[in-house]
Design an enzyme around this catalytic site. Structure first.
Site, PDB file in Angstrom:
ATOM      1  N   SER A  97       0.838  -1.205   0.000  1.00  0.00           N
ATOM      2  CA  SER A  97       0.000   0.000   0.000  1.00  0.00           C
ATOM      3  C   SER A  97       0.867   1.246   0.000  1.00  0.00           C
ATOM      4  CB  SER A  97      -0.888   0.028   1.243  1.00  0.00           C
ATOM      5  OG  SER A  97      -1.587  -1.178   1.388  1.00  0.00           O
TER       6      SER A  97
HETATM    7  N1  SAH Z   1       0.368  -5.013   4.402  1.00  0.00           N
HETATM    8  C1  SAH Z   1       0.933  -5.464   3.161  1.00  0.00           C
HETATM    9  C2  SAH Z   1      -0.021  -5.264   2.007  1.00  0.00           C
HETATM   10  C3  SAH Z   1      -0.144  -6.490   1.155  1.00  0.00           C
HETATM   11  S1  SAH Z   1      -1.478  -6.483   0.005  1.00  0.00           S
HETATM   12  C4  SAH Z   1       2.296  -4.849   2.921  1.00  0.00           C
HETATM   13  O1  SAH Z   1       2.721  -3.994   3.705  1.00  0.00           O
HETATM   14  O2  SAH Z   1       2.954  -5.245   1.961  1.00  0.00           O
HETATM   15  C5  SAH Z   1      -2.680  -7.469   0.836  1.00  0.00           C
HETATM   16  C6  SAH Z   1      -2.327  -8.888   1.099  1.00  0.00           C
HETATM   17  O3  SAH Z   1      -3.484  -9.523   1.624  1.00  0.00           O
HETATM   18  C7  SAH Z   1      -1.919  -9.723  -0.114  1.00  0.00           C
HETATM   19  O4  SAH Z   1      -0.624 -10.209   0.078  1.00  0.00           O
HETATM   20  C8  SAH Z   1      -2.942 -10.867  -0.154  1.00  0.00           C
HETATM   21  O5  SAH Z   1      -2.390 -12.119  -0.528  1.00  0.00           O
HETATM   22  C9  SAH Z   1      -3.396 -10.893   1.295  1.00  0.00           C
HETATM   23  N2  SAH Z   1      -4.684 -11.541   1.537  1.00  0.00           N
HETATM   24  C10 SAH Z   1      -5.839 -11.493   0.823  1.00  0.00           C
HETATM   25  N3  SAH Z   1      -6.786 -12.242   1.408  1.00  0.00           N
HETATM   26  C11 SAH Z   1      -6.227 -12.790   2.532  1.00  0.00           C
HETATM   27  C12 SAH Z   1      -6.690 -13.672   3.565  1.00  0.00           C
HETATM   28  N4  SAH Z   1      -7.924 -14.189   3.562  1.00  0.00           N
HETATM   29  N5  SAH Z   1      -5.831 -14.006   4.554  1.00  0.00           N
HETATM   30  C13 SAH Z   1      -4.561 -13.527   4.576  1.00  0.00           C
HETATM   31  N6  SAH Z   1      -4.064 -12.693   3.635  1.00  0.00           N
HETATM   32  C14 SAH Z   1      -4.886 -12.329   2.634  1.00  0.00           C
END
Ligand code: SAH
Length: 253
Positions: A97
């Site tokens: 993000s």
């Molecule tokens: N906080 C992260 C943002 C990653 S984007 C950072 O700093 O990089 C959001 C993430 O949520 C993705 O990697 C995706 O695989 C994950 N995601 C989506 N659904 C999910 C679920 N049910 N449980 C765990 N992770 C999930």
């Protein structure tokens, strides 16, 4: 272990612009000769100044954003953009993000707390950047990722920081993580149609949840930021500004 890129000598021109006359002088990023590397704290200070101008006020959030080295969490080809206010690809179709959104959500999550939060649950570890930010603001951080490749990547990215109070979990975050409950705060980096009931169940009374949720009232599948407060009187939901997050998916992969 994979070699992390050093901070690049070449800087994007937008990061090196001088401060507006009205604001306090801030360190300005100066390009240094190739090969010397540089201290990235100057560009981070600049980023933090921009976050302040966007309205982020919580001093602990600004301090964490200034301390965590975002360039260590992105691929070497994207290091030049690490301190721009932009989301960036982290592999497997997911994104880190933008700093403006991370700081906005974490500020909402803290809800004006003066000290650190207790236990925090993060859904969507991704590359581990936000977990690192949260590590400075909470006693314990539980962060769940459903994609094995990113869970492993976050582990690699966070190893150098040696954070015994950050627990990286591989699993479906829609179930939450009951073993760490109740949580003072829950934050999701992925947006679904509705908030999983497990999250509300695992939130402490007095706790707050911040997550993107698909906004059914809008045309098309737009998302909005949702804040949920669990009070002794019940659940209070507040819908805030539109956001754009990757989808919340069930199961692991
Ligand atoms: N906080 C992260 C943002 C990653 S984007 C950072 O700093 O990089 C959001 C993430 O949520 C993705 O990697 C995706 O695989 C994950 N995601 C989506 N659904 C999910 C679920 N049910 N449980 C765990 N992770 C999930």
């Amino acid at each position: 272990m994979k070699q992390r890129p050093s901070f690049p000598a070449r800087l994007d021109s937008t990061l090196a612009k001088s401060s507006p006359a009205t604001s306090k002088p801030m360190p300005v990023a100066v390009p240094v000769p190739q090969g010397l590397g540089m201290d990235s704290s100057a560009v981070r200070s600049r980023m933090v100044q921009n976050l302040g101008q966007q309205g982020v006020r919580d001093p602990l959030v600004l301090a964490a954003m200034g301390a965590i080295e975002r360039h260590r969490f992105v691929d070497s080809a994207l290091v030049n953009q690490a301190y721009e206010d932009t989301s960036l690809p982290i592999g497997l179709g997911q994104t880190i993000s933008k700093p403006g959104v991370v700081s906005r959500m974490v500020e909402l999550l803290r809800n004006g707390a003066t000290g650190k939060l207790g236990r925090v649950l993060e859904i969507g570890t991704g590359c581990g950047y936000q977990a690192a930010v949260l590590s400075m603001l909470a006693d314990e951080v539980y962060s769940i990722e459903r994609l094995r490749g990113l869970h492993d990547k976050a582990r690699d990215n966070l190893r150098h920081m040696r954070l015994p109070h950050v627990h990286l979990l591989f699993g479906d975050g829609m179930q939450g993580y009951a073993k760490g409950a109740p949580y003072a705060a829950i934050i999701s980096a992925a947006g679904g149609e509705a908030l999983p009931t497990a999250w509300i169940d695992q939130l402490a009374v007095g706790g707050r949840l911040v997550a993107p949720v698909v906004n059914p009232s809008a045309q098309g599948a737009t998302q909005a930021l949702m804040v949920v407060d669990k009070t002794p009187q019940g659940i209070k939901q507040t819908v805030l500004e539109p956001v754009h997050f990757v989808p919340l998916k069930s199961g692991i992969a």
